[in-house]
Design a protein around this motif. Structure first.
Motif, PDB file in Angstrom:
ATOM      1  N   TYR A  38       0.797  -1.253  -0.006  1.00 41.92           N
ATOM      2  CA  TYR A  38      -0.055   0.034  -0.030  1.00 41.92           C
ATOM      3  C   TYR A  38       1.050   1.390   0.007  1.00 41.92           C
ATOM      4  N   ARG A  39       1.800   1.318   0.886  1.00 37.96           N
ATOM      5  CA  ARG A  39       2.652   2.443   0.997  1.00 37.96           C
ATOM      6  C   ARG A  39       3.704   2.737  -0.534  1.00 37.96           C
ATOM      7  N   LEU A  40       3.932   1.560  -0.944  1.00 40.26           N
ATOM      8  CA  LEU A  40       4.683   1.520  -2.161  1.00 40.26           C
ATOM      9  C   LEU A  40       4.053   2.406  -3.069  1.00 40.26           C
ATOM     10  N   ARG A  41       2.638   1.754  -3.162  1.00 39.00           N
ATOM     11  CA  ARG A  41       1.742   2.183  -4.210  1.00 39.00           C
ATOM     12  C   ARG A  41       1.523   3.632  -4.236  1.00 39.00           C
ATOM     13  N   GLN A  42       1.164   4.190  -2.921  1.00 37.80           N
ATOM     14  CA  GLN A  42       1.022   5.492  -2.647  1.00 37.80           C
ATOM     15  C   GLN A  42       2.274   6.418  -3.193  1.00 37.80           C
ATOM     16  N   ALA A  43       3.558   5.853  -2.694  1.00 40.75           N
ATOM     17  CA  ALA A  43       4.596   6.777  -2.980  1.00 40.75           C
ATOM     18  C   ALA A  43       4.828   6.739  -4.496  1.00 40.75           C
ATOM     19  N   LEU A  44       4.388   5.775  -5.233  1.00 42.29           N
ATOM     20  CA  LEU A  44       4.691   5.847  -6.786  1.00 42.29           C
ATOM     21  C   LEU A  44       3.456   6.537  -7.574  1.00 42.29           C
ATOM     22  N   HIS A  45       2.444   6.938  -6.667  1.00 47.45           N
ATOM     23  CA  HIS A  45       1.221   7.634  -7.273  1.00 47.45           C
ATOM     24  C   HIS A  45       0.379   6.667  -7.960  1.00 47.45           C
ATOM     25  N   LEU A  46       0.454   5.372  -7.689  1.00 50.77           N
ATOM     26  CA  LEU A  46      -0.076   4.501  -8.485  1.00 50.77           C
ATOM     27  C   LEU A  46      -1.891   4.383  -8.099  1.00 50.77           C
ATOM     28  N   ASP A  47      -2.207   4.960  -7.072  1.00 47.27           N
ATOM     29  CA  ASP A  47      -3.661   4.998  -6.384  1.00 47.27           C
ATOM     30  C   ASP A  47      -4.073   6.361  -5.513  1.00 47.27           C
ATOM     31  N   PRO A  48      -5.240   6.478  -5.711  1.00 46.80           N
ATOM     32  CA  PRO A  48      -5.681   7.820  -4.686  1.00 46.80           C
ATOM     33  C   PRO A  48      -5.259   7.224  -3.229  1.00 46.80           C
ATOM     34  N   PRO A  49      -5.058   8.111  -2.385  1.00 48.13           N
ATOM     35  CA  PRO A  49      -5.103   7.655  -0.942  1.00 48.13           C
ATOM     36  C   PRO A  49      -6.423   7.030  -0.506  1.00 48.13           C
ATOM     37  N   GLY A  50      -6.155   5.894   0.127  1.00 50.72           N
ATOM     38  CA  GLY A  50      -7.342   5.075   0.648  1.00 50.72           C
ATOM     39  C   GLY A  50      -7.814   4.155  -0.095  1.00 50.72           C
ATOM     40  N   THR A  51      -6.958   3.701  -1.307  1.00 53.81           N
ATOM     41  CA  THR A  51      -7.388   2.681  -2.201  1.00 53.81           C
ATOM     42  C   THR A  51      -6.947   1.217  -1.574  1.00 53.81           C
ATOM     43  N   PRO A  52      -7.547   0.302  -1.483  1.00 54.31           N
ATOM     44  CA  PRO A  52      -7.399  -0.668  -0.729  1.00 54.31           C
ATOM     45  C   PRO A  52      -6.484  -1.743  -1.322  1.00 54.31           C
ATOM     46  N   VAL A  53      -5.603  -2.599  -0.822  1.00 53.85           N
ATOM     47  CA  VAL A  53      -4.890  -3.430  -1.522  1.00 53.85           C
ATOM     48  C   VAL A  53      -5.218  -4.928  -1.287  1.00 53.85           C
ATOM     49  N   LYS A  54      -5.269  -5.752  -2.241  1.00 51.22           N
ATOM     50  CA  LYS A  54      -5.673  -7.011  -1.971  1.00 51.22           C
ATOM     51  C   LYS A  54      -4.769  -7.878  -1.200  1.00 51.22           C
ATOM     52  N   VAL A  55      -5.254  -8.789  -0.169  1.00 51.26           N
ATOM     53  CA  VAL A  55      -4.409  -9.674   0.461  1.00 51.26           C
ATOM     54  C   VAL A  55      -4.520 -11.096  -0.285  1.00 51.26           C
ATOM     55  N   ILE A  56      -3.371 -11.311  -1.039  1.00 52.10           N
ATOM     56  CA  ILE A  56      -3.446 -12.630  -1.639  1.00 52.10           C
ATOM     57  C   ILE A  56      -2.960 -13.587  -1.125  1.00 52.10           C
ATOM     58  N   GLU A  57      -2.265 -13.903  -0.014  1.00 54.89           N
ATOM     59  CA  GLU A  57      -1.726 -14.732   0.850  1.00 54.89           C
ATOM     60  C   GLU A  57      -1.795 -14.498   2.432  1.00 54.89           C
ATOM     61  N   PRO A  58      -2.936 -14.892   3.084  1.00 62.42           N
ATOM     62  CA  PRO A  58      -3.275 -14.452   4.373  1.00 62.42           C
ATOM     63  C   PRO A  58      -2.375 -14.818   5.383  1.00 62.42           C
ATOM     64  N   PHE A  59      -1.592 -16.025   5.463  1.00 57.48           N
ATOM     65  CA  PHE A  59      -0.753 -16.319   6.408  1.00 57.48           C
ATOM     66  C   PHE A  59       0.227 -15.227   6.895  1.00 57.48           C
ATOM     67  N   GLN A  60       0.848 -14.932   5.789  1.00 62.28           N
ATOM     68  CA  GLN A  60       1.923 -13.886   5.763  1.00 62.28           C
ATOM     69  C   GLN A  60       1.270 -12.568   5.385  1.00 62.28           C
ATOM     70  N   MET A  61       0.052 -12.260   5.187  1.00 66.89           N
ATOM     71  CA  MET A  61      -0.555 -10.968   4.811  1.00 66.89           C
ATOM     72  C   MET A  61       0.230 -10.578   3.836  1.00 66.89           C
ATOM     73  N   LEU A  62       0.415 -11.102   2.665  1.00 66.34           N
ATOM     74  CA  LEU A  62       1.260 -10.679   1.149  1.00 66.34           C
ATOM     75  C   LEU A  62       0.073  -9.788   0.591  1.00 66.34           C
ATOM     76  N   GLY A  63       0.573  -8.674  -0.147  1.00 65.58           N
ATOM     77  CA  GLY A  63      -0.254  -7.904  -0.997  1.00 65.58           C
ATOM     78  C   GLY A  63      -0.131  -8.274  -2.139  1.00 65.58           C
ATOM     79  N   GLU A  64      -1.276  -8.160  -3.251  1.00 58.22           N
ATOM     80  CA  GLU A  64      -1.132  -8.421  -4.676  1.00 58.22           C
ATOM     81  C   GLU A  64      -0.095  -7.219  -5.276  1.00 58.22           C
ATOM     82  N   ILE A  65       0.757  -7.934  -6.100  1.00 55.88           N
ATOM     83  CA  ILE A  65       1.750  -7.120  -6.856  1.00 55.88           C
ATOM     84  C   ILE A  65       0.958  -6.957  -8.107  1.00 55.88           C
ATOM     85  N   ALA A  66       0.181  -5.992  -8.354  1.00 56.31           N
ATOM     86  CA  ALA A  66      -0.682  -5.865  -9.495  1.00 56.31           C
ATOM     87  C   ALA A  66       0.199  -5.532 -10.660  1.00 56.31           C
ATOM     88  N   PRO A  67      -0.358  -5.719 -11.848  1.00 56.29           N
ATOM     89  CA  PRO A  67       0.505  -5.459 -13.201  1.00 56.29           C
ATOM     90  C   PRO A  67       1.066  -4.140 -13.326  1.00 56.29           C
TER      91      PRO A  67
END
Length: 233
Positions: A38-67
């Protein structure tokens, strides 16, 4: 111009590519925590603030690395994963969930949790609250720890097959899932495709507690597993 797929093939053949290949998120061991994504996407201005990130692996709470993030960072590999998560539920039916630090997330429909009085969060196998919880995230933590749900052991009648109940042939439906996903990633990108056949390894100690099983049998305590390996021959 060298494609990502060609770059990784070159490296795997022990030849020198045009640059060092980069992997971020094609496997659970190269993933990134959802709050960091989430913070990386915000720093790269890929999303408006507050845009949620998908958790694609819940055990480690890994976020989606989207295209779009893959392209922004020059990542060379994309994942193909199984149809279910480490807790046994499918990555589908996304719903909002907020992390301890306020990070907005999207989690699968069966990502069902309950808070403990001390603030810890409990997770359930297959999202089934009628089963004993199989994961615990400490208050203020970043990921889940497996809860040991080991039944009393009968030292004179230990059965190795009790620890094999979760292993078996990959189903035709799961093979079709992998075939479809590989084709989608291979034809839709120029990236190297990395397939993760989760749950099929005999060498991963994280599998011993089996957090995706509702009522696991056999030795499920990791310490007990190591002791057994050393003393019970």
């Amino acid at each position: 111009m060298t494609t990502s797929r060609e770059r990784i093939h070159t490296a795997l053949e022990h030849r020198t590519p045009d640059r060092v290949p980069l992997d971020l998120g094609s496997t659970p061991t190269t993933g990134m925590h959802a709050s960091t994504v989430y913070r990386l996407r915000q720093a790269l201005h890929l999303d408006p603030p507050g845009t949620p990130v998908k958790v694609i692996e819940p055990f480690q709470m890994l976020g989606e690395i989207a295209p779009d993030l893959i392209e922004a960072l020059g990542v060379d590999a994309v994942p193909v994963t199984g149809s279910t998560t480490f807790f046994g539920f499918r990555n589908e039916g996304w719903k909002p969930w907020t992390f301890f630090d306020g990070t907005p997330l999207l989690v699968p429909r069966d990502f069902n949790t309950d808070p403990e009085p001390n603030g810890d969060i409990l997770m359930y196998p297959e999202g089934d609250r009628s089963a004993p919880p199989s994961g615990r995230m400490p208050y203020g933590g970043y990921y889940f720890d497996a809860i040991v749900r080991q039944p009393p052991l009968d030292e004179d009648n230990l059965n190795v097959e009790d620890n094999l109940e979760e292993f078996g042939p990959i189903s035709d439906a799961e093979l079709e899932h992998f075939r479809t996903e590989v084709e989608r990633q291979y034809t839709g990108t120029d990236k190297a495709v990395v397939a993760n056949f989760g749950g099929t390894s005999f060498g991963d100690i994280a599998l011993v507690p089996a957090p995706w099983l509702k009522h696991p049998r056999g030795i499920r305590d990791i310490e007990e597993w190591y002791v057994s390996t050393a003393t019970r021959q």
